[in-house]
Design an enzyme around this catalytic site. Sequence first.
Site, PDB file in Angstrom:
ATOM      1  N   ALA A  62      50.743  45.839  40.018  1.00  0.00           N
ATOM      2  CA  ALA A  62      50.870  44.433  39.631  1.00  0.00           C
ATOM      3  C   ALA A  62      50.004  44.084  38.421  1.00  0.00           C
ATOM      4  CB  ALA A  62      50.505  43.535  40.806  1.00  0.00           C
ATOM      5  N   ASP A  96      41.464  42.628  47.941  1.00  0.00           N
ATOM      6  CA  ASP A  96      42.303  42.612  46.733  1.00  0.00           C
ATOM      7  C   ASP A  96      43.010  41.257  46.630  1.00  0.00           C
ATOM      8  OD1 ASP A  96      43.374  43.536  44.363  1.00  0.00           O
ATOM      9  OD2 ASP A  96      44.983  44.672  45.301  1.00  0.00           O
ATOM     10  N   GLY A 152      48.779  41.411  44.338  1.00  0.00           N
ATOM     11  CA  GLY A 152      47.547  41.269  45.097  1.00  0.00           C
ATOM     12  C   GLY A 152      47.808  40.556  46.415  1.00  0.00           C
TER      13      GLY A 152
END
Length: 366
Positions: free
Chosen positions: A126, A261, A296
């Site tokens: 990402a 994360d 995330g």
Amino acid sequence: MHLSGQILTPSGLVEGTLDFAERITGIAAHPAPRRYILPGFIDVHVHGGGGGDTMDGPEGVRTLARFHARHGTTTLLPTTITNPWERVLQALEGVRQVRAEGVTDGADILGAHLEGPFVSPQRLGAQPPNAILPDPERLEQVLALDVVRVVTLAPELEGALEAGVRFAKAGVRVSLGHTAGDYEQACTLIRRVQAVGGVAGATHLYNAMGGLQGRDPGPLGAVLASEECYAELILDLEHVHAGSFRAAYHAKGDRLLLITDAMRAAGMTEGESELGGQKVIVREGRALLENGTLAGSVLTLDRALRNAVSCGVPLAAASRMLSDTPARYLGLGDRGRLEAGLRADIVVFNAQLDLEEVWVAGRRIL
């Protein structure tokens, strides 16, 4: 101050009272309520939460520090994302400012995790497409800020081995990740870092590093095979299957640490959000880019604790992955355990593992 319950000490659960001010002063054993008193959590990889993001600058860092403190995180490393180089440096400067000022009602900011831009363009996950090489000039710019505690590095990049050694000599933890490299390249980076007295790790194990095959162990195999290499893992049960978590738990033992994360959408209503300038859609606990890539997480560490227990890990072991192990990874001797003389970073859970209280250096946050 005093807290009574089942206190998790380095030798196991003790029924009694924990006495503390800014630091822990003692533990007395006696009958106590059935609630769990654990060391505060340490998150070495967190981008955002509560609407704030590391890339926003100081106010974003304060926002995420306050949000995650209310979910049991008492120490954290705000984490960057791959962006144009000047934006990354600005974000690191923002972390440095907040570290100097502190966040009175939030988690302790130790420094930053530089995740990107020294990553593989083939394994961005990402991350936005702004990957660059870790050349010496950029390394010196980063190290001059004296704020990075962990760096994510793809071992196959040109200059990665030299960068890993330079970061390790400066005391930065070198975490291989976002890599399209192979087993030998990963092993070489780990060995080079350790040869100069550094500490090697892996960024969000399993994710953005490929799988493990019998004739092709890849970077994942290198990390699992190394006795000394630490490894992060996102235990939201979206990024990693419960079975994969258990495999990592048994392979890595006291070198496995849980992270969030988390992105800015953590704790916010579902729908549209943002990560590194990219549109993200959050639905039913999953954060996805428009192309369907898992982004995330919206995880918090209190939930990670419950997830670990639900996967069959004893509470004491689950707690270690959130406190003692990340403290050892970062070389912190003043936190991560409940014992006299250490910081009073404390979380309290009821018998159902619902978070009830959070204390940061003896100050109540929740």
